[in-house]
Design a protein around this motif. Sequence first.
Motif, PDB file in Angstrom:
ATOM      1  N   VAL A  37       0.866  -1.183   0.000  1.00 40.34           N
ATOM      2  CA  VAL A  37       0.000   0.000   0.000  1.00 40.34           C
ATOM      3  C   VAL A  37       0.899   1.228   0.000  1.00 40.34           C
ATOM      4  CG1 VAL A  37      -1.791   1.309   1.193  1.00 40.34           C
ATOM      5  CG2 VAL A  37      -1.781  -1.193   1.341  1.00 40.34           C
ATOM      6  N   ILE A  38       0.703   2.088  -0.988  1.00 40.22           N
ATOM      7  CA  ILE A  38       1.549   3.268  -1.101  1.00 40.22           C
ATOM      8  C   ILE A  38       0.702   4.530  -1.043  1.00 40.22           C
ATOM      9  CG2 ILE A  38       3.118   4.540  -2.607  1.00 40.22           C
ATOM     10  CD1 ILE A  38       4.009   1.813  -3.660  1.00 40.22           C
ATOM     11  N   ALA A  39       0.993   5.355  -0.045  1.00 44.48           N
ATOM     12  CA  ALA A  39       0.291   6.635   0.045  1.00 44.48           C
ATOM     13  C   ALA A  39       1.047   7.644  -0.795  1.00 44.48           C
ATOM     14  CB  ALA A  39       0.235   7.091   1.499  1.00 44.48           C
ATOM     15  N   THR A  40       0.319   8.360  -1.615  1.00 37.61           N
ATOM     16  CA  THR A  40       0.973   9.347  -2.473  1.00 37.61           C
ATOM     17  C   THR A  40      -0.054  10.350  -2.947  1.00 37.61           C
ATOM     18  OG1 THR A  40       2.268   9.661  -4.485  1.00 37.61           O
ATOM     19  CG2 THR A  40       0.612   7.935  -4.548  1.00 37.61           C
ATOM     20  N   HIS A  41       0.401  11.563  -3.272  1.00 37.42           N
ATOM     21  CA  HIS A  41      -0.522  12.433  -4.002  1.00 37.42           C
ATOM     22  C   HIS A  41       0.087  12.784  -5.358  1.00 37.42           C
ATOM     23  CE1 HIS A  41       1.208  15.473  -0.982  1.00 37.42           C
ATOM     24  NE2 HIS A  41       1.954  15.528  -2.056  1.00 37.42           N
ATOM     25  N   ASN A  42       0.963  11.907  -5.795  1.00 35.84           N
ATOM     26  CA  ASN A  42       1.561  12.057  -7.121  1.00 35.84           C
ATOM     27  C   ASN A  42       0.612  11.447  -8.163  1.00 35.84           C
ATOM     28  OD1 ASN A  42       3.105  11.919  -9.426  1.00 35.84           O
ATOM     29  ND2 ASN A  42       4.998  11.406  -8.335  1.00 35.84           N
ATOM     30  N   LYS A  43      -0.122  12.336  -8.858  1.00 37.49           N
ATOM     31  CA  LYS A  43      -1.130  11.889  -9.835  1.00 37.49           C
ATOM     32  C   LYS A  43      -0.508  11.057 -10.956  1.00 37.49           C
ATOM     33  CE  LYS A  43      -5.217  13.833  -8.688  1.00 37.49           C
ATOM     34  NZ  LYS A  43      -4.867  14.812  -7.694  1.00 37.49           N
ATOM     35  N   ALA A  44       0.664  11.466 -11.362  1.00 34.47           N
ATOM     36  CA  ALA A  44       1.340  10.774 -12.465  1.00 34.47           C
ATOM     37  C   ALA A  44       1.575   9.308 -12.117  1.00 34.47           C
ATOM     38  CB  ALA A  44       2.673  11.449 -12.766  1.00 34.47           C
ATOM     39  N   MET A  45       1.707   9.071 -10.861  1.00 35.63           N
ATOM     40  CA  MET A  45       2.017   7.720 -10.414  1.00 35.63           C
ATOM     41  C   MET A  45       0.778   6.830 -10.405  1.00 35.63           C
ATOM     42  SD  MET A  45       3.971   6.901  -6.930  1.00 35.63           S
ATOM     43  CE  MET A  45       5.595   7.468  -7.310  1.00 35.63           C
ATOM     44  N   THR A  46      -0.354   7.421  -9.973  1.00 33.08           N
ATOM     45  CA  THR A  46      -1.551   6.602  -9.799  1.00 33.08           C
ATOM     46  C   THR A  46      -2.384   6.502 -11.079  1.00 33.08           C
ATOM     47  OG1 THR A  46      -2.714   8.558  -9.023  1.00 33.08           O
ATOM     48  CG2 THR A  46      -1.765   7.128  -7.356  1.00 33.08           C
ATOM     49  N   ASN A  47      -2.448   7.580 -11.817  1.00 32.60           N
ATOM     50  CA  ASN A  47      -3.288   7.594 -13.015  1.00 32.60           C
ATOM     51  C   ASN A  47      -2.906   6.493 -14.003  1.00 32.60           C
ATOM     52  OD1 ASN A  47      -4.790   9.669 -12.070  1.00 32.60           O
ATOM     53  ND2 ASN A  47      -3.819  11.254 -13.324  1.00 32.60           N
TER      54      ASN A  47
END
Lengths: 245, 292
Positions: free
Chosen positions: A194-204
């Motif tokens: 589980v990775i918390a991030t607010h990096n959109k490029a990563m999740t999209n």
Amino acid sequence: MNDIIRFENVGLRYGIGPEVLQDISFDLKPGSFHFLTGPSGAGKSSLLKIMYLALRPSRGLVYIFGHDISTLPRKNTLSLRRRIGVVFQEFRLLSHLSAFDNVALPLRVTGIREANVRKHVEELLVWVGLKDHMDARPPTLSGGQQQRVAIARAVIARPKLLFADEPTGNVDDQIAARIMHLFEELNKTGTTVVIATHNKAMTNGSGCPVMKLEGGLLKITGPMKKKLVSVRHKLGDDKKATIEF
Amino acid sequence: MLQRSDISFDTDDTGRFLPWLIAFMVFLAALSISGLFVLSDITRNLGSEFSNKITVQIPVSRSLKTDGLRKTETLRLLRALTGVKRADPLSTEGVQELLKPWLGDAATLEQLPIPSVINVEIDRTKNISVKTLRAVLLPKIPDILVDDHREWLNYLANTIRSIEIIAFSIVLLVTLTTVGTVIFTTRTSMGLQRETINVLHVIGAHDHYIANQFAIRAAWLGVKGGMLGIIVSVPLLFGFRFVIASLGTHLMPEISLHAAGWVSVVLIVPTIAIIAMLTAYTTVLKSLASLP
Ligand SMILES: Nc1ncnc2c1ncn2[C@@H]1O[C@H](COP(=O)(O)OP(=O)(O)O)[C@@H](O)[C@H]1O
Ligand SMILES: [Mg+2]
């Protein structure tokens, strides 16, 4: 129940403040790979803390490795902790210990023989590209190097469950991609991530389910089945199969 | 410290304060404990030396001749009694020697009338006491003094007992102060190390693992402070002995600390280190129990 983690109507408040998390319910299957997103202050770190047993929820039921943590005797949580690896938001490396000793910590606390500790830790530090920095203390390392020490410490004991709190927060895209690749590799060996991030490029379009926290509520979007598409490509990084930092 | 510690105590000021406090505690304990040994030694000597001894004193009369006769008569009466093992007149020089601390050189003056003193050794199992002797002697020599030092001994023993209680209280107080201070400094230290402790906890360190590190450090600080305290106390104890010895032995029983005393004084160091260690250990365990 073969979920690695299961939340049922979990709520959390700090002191007498408002509920930071409200009625959170979800479960994580073994071997899954999830992102956890949401604006700053949404409660990502808090949710992770509950999952890695550093924080007790104010209400609701939490099962970790099938154990109801509210009824689990404190001494029995130890074996759960040892199956969990955490990359903390600010790394939280012990600054007076060398990179080697930091990474060795999860093995040493289990009382493993020192000869085995040496072998494993050296191997992993070489693998994450810190061969020449084993004796360096964290404050003398760059942000990216500290990050790799933190990741190595999180994975050294081969956890079944790995949490990373904004692991790519302070590094450029290229290093972020490499770190993601490392997590994918680990996930392929069966570790639930589980990775918390607010990096959109990563999740999209990563192909992984995204847990989104907003206003204390959790929404899960994306494919519920594990389907990994390497985020490496999305970030426009090289296509090397091996990990290199 | 020999063992590598996961917790960085270098930046922790409690490490500077605790050894000094422990040094002072060890110093107090060393004085009290050596005092206890000396006192119990004195009590034992008093008991064995005096319990079978009775002193008979014949005050001086008008004439030397009467004095001589009274002495001979007393000796005869005493020696005839069952239960009297021996009755020996103290020589004039002996009496003078006894009086010296009070009278100084005047005690040796020829013209000073010197009372006769007879040392009597009795066998207490034969049902004989000061009373028996008085009953026999008083009708013949009305102003004779029979004394077994009981009262004086009792008084002395009571005084010694009070001093012993004070010394014990000091040792107890030293222990409590050490425990209290170690609890306080350990808590302070844990506050400073909160971040490291939390990390260790999350990565799966057993509470004992964390407590051990604090315990080892407390033990080390205890040894450091203890050594310091001993280094100050031992020369001082030697100094005391010297001063008391030079006061003269007429009034004071001989004072010295025997092997057992010295060993006990030196054992204060490991004892206080162990106390510090166990205290730190339990303090940390208790406080960790509040972590999730
Ligand atoms: N230890 C704490 N005590 C009180 N409030 C806290 C604490 N930790 C976090 N919070 C509050 O909880 C909310 C969520 O914080 P956090 O979980 O850190 O969010 P995120 O990681 O998504 O930025 C924030 O409003 C934050 O101020
Ligand atoms: Mg956060």
